[in-house]
Write a protein that holds these residues in place. Structure first.
Motif, PDB file in Angstrom:
ATOM      1  N   VAL A  87     -69.601 -10.139 -13.399  1.00  0.00           N
ATOM      2  CA  VAL A  87     -69.814  -9.862 -14.816  1.00  0.00           C
ATOM      3  C   VAL A  87     -68.454  -9.755 -15.495  1.00  0.00           C
ATOM      4  O   VAL A  87     -67.511  -9.215 -14.924  1.00  0.00           O
ATOM      5  N   SER A  88     -68.365 -10.288 -16.706  1.00  0.00           N
ATOM      6  CA  SER A  88     -67.142 -10.082 -17.474  1.00  0.00           C
ATOM      7  C   SER A  88     -67.355  -8.911 -18.431  1.00  0.00           C
ATOM      8  O   SER A  88     -68.287  -8.922 -19.228  1.00  0.00           O
ATOM      9  N   PRO A  89     -66.496  -7.880 -18.349  1.00  0.00           N
ATOM     10  CA  PRO A  89     -66.655  -6.737 -19.258  1.00  0.00           C
ATOM     11  C   PRO A  89     -66.033  -6.998 -20.628  1.00  0.00           C
ATOM     12  O   PRO A  89     -65.708  -6.061 -21.355  1.00  0.00           O
ATOM     13  N   HIS A  90     -65.897  -8.272 -20.988  1.00  0.00           N
ATOM     14  CA  HIS A  90     -65.177  -8.678 -22.199  1.00  0.00           C
ATOM     15  C   HIS A  90     -65.599  -7.896 -23.450  1.00  0.00           C
ATOM     16  O   HIS A  90     -64.768  -7.326 -24.154  1.00  0.00           O
ATOM     17  N   GLU A  91     -66.907  -7.867 -23.727  1.00  0.00           N
ATOM     18  CA  GLU A  91     -67.362  -7.229 -24.972  1.00  0.00           C
ATOM     19  C   GLU A  91     -67.082  -5.729 -24.964  1.00  0.00           C
ATOM     20  O   GLU A  91     -66.654  -5.161 -25.966  1.00  0.00           O
ATOM     21  N   LEU A  92     -67.319  -5.079 -23.799  1.00  0.00           N
ATOM     22  CA  LEU A  92     -67.071  -3.636 -23.697  1.00  0.00           C
ATOM     23  C   LEU A  92     -65.578  -3.332 -23.844  1.00  0.00           C
ATOM     24  O   LEU A  92     -65.191  -2.393 -24.549  1.00  0.00           O
ATOM     25  N   VAL A  93     -64.734  -4.142 -23.198  1.00  0.00           N
ATOM     26  CA  VAL A  93     -63.288  -3.896 -23.267  1.00  0.00           C
ATOM     27  C   VAL A  93     -62.774  -4.087 -24.701  1.00  0.00           C
ATOM     28  O   VAL A  93     -61.868  -3.382 -25.145  1.00  0.00           O
ATOM     29  N   GLN A  94     -63.393  -5.004 -25.431  1.00  0.00           N
ATOM     30  CA  GLN A  94     -63.016  -5.175 -26.839  1.00  0.00           C
ATOM     31  C   GLN A  94     -63.303  -3.916 -27.651  1.00  0.00           C
ATOM     32  O   GLN A  94     -62.503  -3.498 -28.484  1.00  0.00           O
ATOM     33  N   VAL A  95     -64.476  -3.321 -27.404  1.00  0.00           N
ATOM     34  CA  VAL A  95     -64.836  -2.079 -28.103  1.00  0.00           C
ATOM     35  C   VAL A  95     -63.860  -0.972 -27.716  1.00  0.00           C
ATOM     36  O   VAL A  95     -63.399  -0.190 -28.559  1.00  0.00           O
ATOM     37  N   ILE A  96     -63.533  -0.918 -26.409  1.00  0.00           N
ATOM     38  CA  ILE A  96     -62.603   0.103 -25.915  1.00  0.00           C
ATOM     39  C   ILE A  96     -61.236  -0.046 -26.591  1.00  0.00           C
ATOM     40  O   ILE A  96     -60.642   0.931 -27.046  1.00  0.00           O
ATOM     41  N   ALA A  97     -60.751  -1.288 -26.669  1.00  0.00           N
ATOM     42  CA  ALA A  97     -59.437  -1.528 -27.273  1.00  0.00           C
ATOM     43  C   ALA A  97     -59.434  -1.090 -28.737  1.00  0.00           C
ATOM     44  O   ALA A  97     -58.493  -0.459 -29.221  1.00  0.00           O
TER      45      ALA A  97
END
Ligand SMILES: [Zn+2]
Length: 515
Positions: free
Chosen positions: A230-240
């Motif tokens: 899984v790519s956590p791309h969307e979650l990491v964007q929110v985190i950033a």
């Protein structure tokens, strides 16, 4: 509108099946679920045959590739491109005319349409695609998810089997520390069960972080993913965004700092309905045999209910100050404060060991480090000393321990840190030493599933052992090869679906470990 908010507004008219079709025959078996008869159905059959599952990547941010809007975004199921709208003036419509690609799925509702003619596609025909785009779990699915994961592995399009919940995560450039924490939290059962429940998250979440974490956890636990990671791309964007780029791709994150930030942010972002909070709190209290006074105010944050503990600190000062040769210790203050983790200082190996073997074999037990919290052992800070003890109601349901390997002398030597999340029970004993190649090579031995915290509870606590023991759930370790500048963070998971088994996950690599 917030581009990162992934809350579902409408449900697909038909729930996805719990298991995907067998991968080898996935596309044909789906196409033949309802054999087409008329000309319209023949067009539908051709359209369904055009779906190219391997190119579909639903882990990216759902924005139109042309307009960059996040409204009404569809995925072309032939080439995977994200395009807005489906009306005659829309990007999707133009894409359909230009390329002849016929099928489009709404990235929020998972409703599918044929373009350019605008015919809706029965949801059952693309259920496996919809389930990858937006996995959904009924209450019964959530209650039985560990048993289901133990019974049948997930299988990706290439035929690779994977253990649901223990999947590799794409490293988005130095995000290994973030990945390790996110995967560990996806195994904290009450938090996971909450995150799997789309409707519960929608009802309780007050921040895009809770919504994005929910979407991430639902993908990690899905059994029909097209790829076994899984790519956590969307979650990491929110985190950033929420951390104002403190935690972001390209910058290595310390897992402990990230965990504390994430839990605090999540605590702010989740307010459980009162009944749910009460049930969780009652469950936590039922572990204690002794009657506890009801808290003046029931915490309604899931994070507080699961992770927040309390520690009492007694501070004393040497009479006459630090220069005094002999003097009495004068009590200065007593304070009880909440904690999200307990810090344990790992001593450095002896500087001039009698032989090299002794240095390499320098070991301490977790109990030696935890003595800091026995209420007797002092921790010296200048002319003061502190004694720590956990009050009767101070043990959290999930305990985070931080093994601090930073150099106490402050020489600036870089040290590695390890954080672990532990949970209750079951009893039995073992110990392990995780590999560590940091500057501080002291090995810490710790029990895997019978860590008893009773010695660190205030004496008044009349509790049974069963209420104070913890089992290892996840351990995050820093690993560095000789000569390597920074190293990487890996997480070892003890999944509830496979009792006694351990899996080390470093980005995309998942390795079963021998206990
Ligand atoms: Zn296309």
């Amino acid at each position: 509108m917030d581009a990162t908010n992934v809350k579902r507004r409408r449900r697909p008219s038909s729930p996805p099946p719990t298991a995907p079709p067998a991968p080898a025959v996935r596309s044909t078996s789906v196409a033949h679920q309802q054999p087409p008869t008329s000309d319209d159905d023949a067009a539908l059959r051709v359209a369904l045959a055009s779906v190219v599952r391997p190119v579909l990547d639903f882990d990216r941010e759902k924005v139109c590739s042309v307009t960059l809007s996040n409204l009404n975004v569809y995925a072309c199921l032939t080439c995977g491109v994200l395009v807005q709208g489906r009306g005659p003036d829309s990007v999707a419509y133009a894409h359909a005319l230009e390329t002849g690609h016929p099928l489009y799925m709404h990235t929020t509702t998972t409703a599918a349409w044929m373009l350019p003619d605008g015919t809706p596609v029965p949801p059952a025909l693309l259920a496996d695609v919809a389930a990858v785009l937006r996995p959904r779990y009924a209450p019964a699915d959530i209650a039985g998810i560990d048993a289901a994961a133990a019974e049948a592995p997930g299988v990706d399009l290439a035929g690779n089997a994977y253990l649901r919940g223990v999947v590799g995560l794409n490293n988005l450039s130095a995000t290994d520390g973030i990945n390790a924490v996110l995967l560990a939290l996806a195994h904290v059962r009450p938090l996971r069960d909450f995150a799997l429940d789309d409707d519960a998250v929608a009802a309780a979440a007050r921040s895009p972080l809770a919504s994005a974490f929910g979407a991430f956890v639902r993908k990690v636990w899905h059994g029909g993913n097209f790829k076994a990671h899984v790519s956590p791309h969307e979650l990491v964007q929110v985190i950033a965004k929420l951390s104002r780029k403190r935690f972001r791709p390209g910058v290595p994150s310390d897992p402990l700092a990230f965990l504390v930030w994430f839990l605090n942010e999540l605590a702010r972002g989740i307010k459980l309905p009162k009944a749910q909070a009460k049930a969780l709190f009652a469950d936590a209290r039922s572990r204690l045999d002794g009657e506890l006074p009801a808290p003046a105010k029931l915490s309604r944050s899931l994070v507080d209910l699961l992770f927040r503990g309390k520690v009492t600190t007694r501070t004393e000062e040497l009479e006459g100050g630090a220069a005094a040769v002999r003097g009495d210790w004068i009590p200065i203050s007593v304070a009880t404060v909440p904690f999200l983790f307990l810090a344990l200082e790992v001593p450095n190996p002896p500087l001039y060991p009698s032989d090299k073997a002794a240095e390499l074999a320098h070991q301490v037990s977790l109990a030696q480090l935890l003595a800091k919290y026995d209420g007797v052992t002092p921790t010296h800070i200048g002319a003061r000393r502190r004694k720590y003890i956990i009050p009767q109601d101070g043990l959290p349901r999930f305990l985070v321990l931080h093994l601090d390997r930073s150099d106490a002398a402050g020489s600036g030597a870089s040290g590695a840190s390890g954080a672990s999340v532990t949970a209750p029970p079951p009893p039995s004993a073992a110990s392990a030493a995780l590999p560590d190649t940091s500057a501080n090579a002291t090995v810490v031995n710790f029990p895997l599933d019978n860590l008893d915290m009773a010695p660190y509870l205030a004496p008044a606590a009349a509790v049974a052992n069963s209420a104070t023991t913890y089992a290892l759930l996840a351990a995050i370790t820093h690993e560095r090869e000789a000569g390597q500048a920074s190293g990487t963070y890996a997480v070892t998971i003890a999944p509830a679906s496979k009792p006694g088994e351990y899996f080390r996950v470093l980005d995309l690599d998942v390795t079963p470990l021998k206990a």
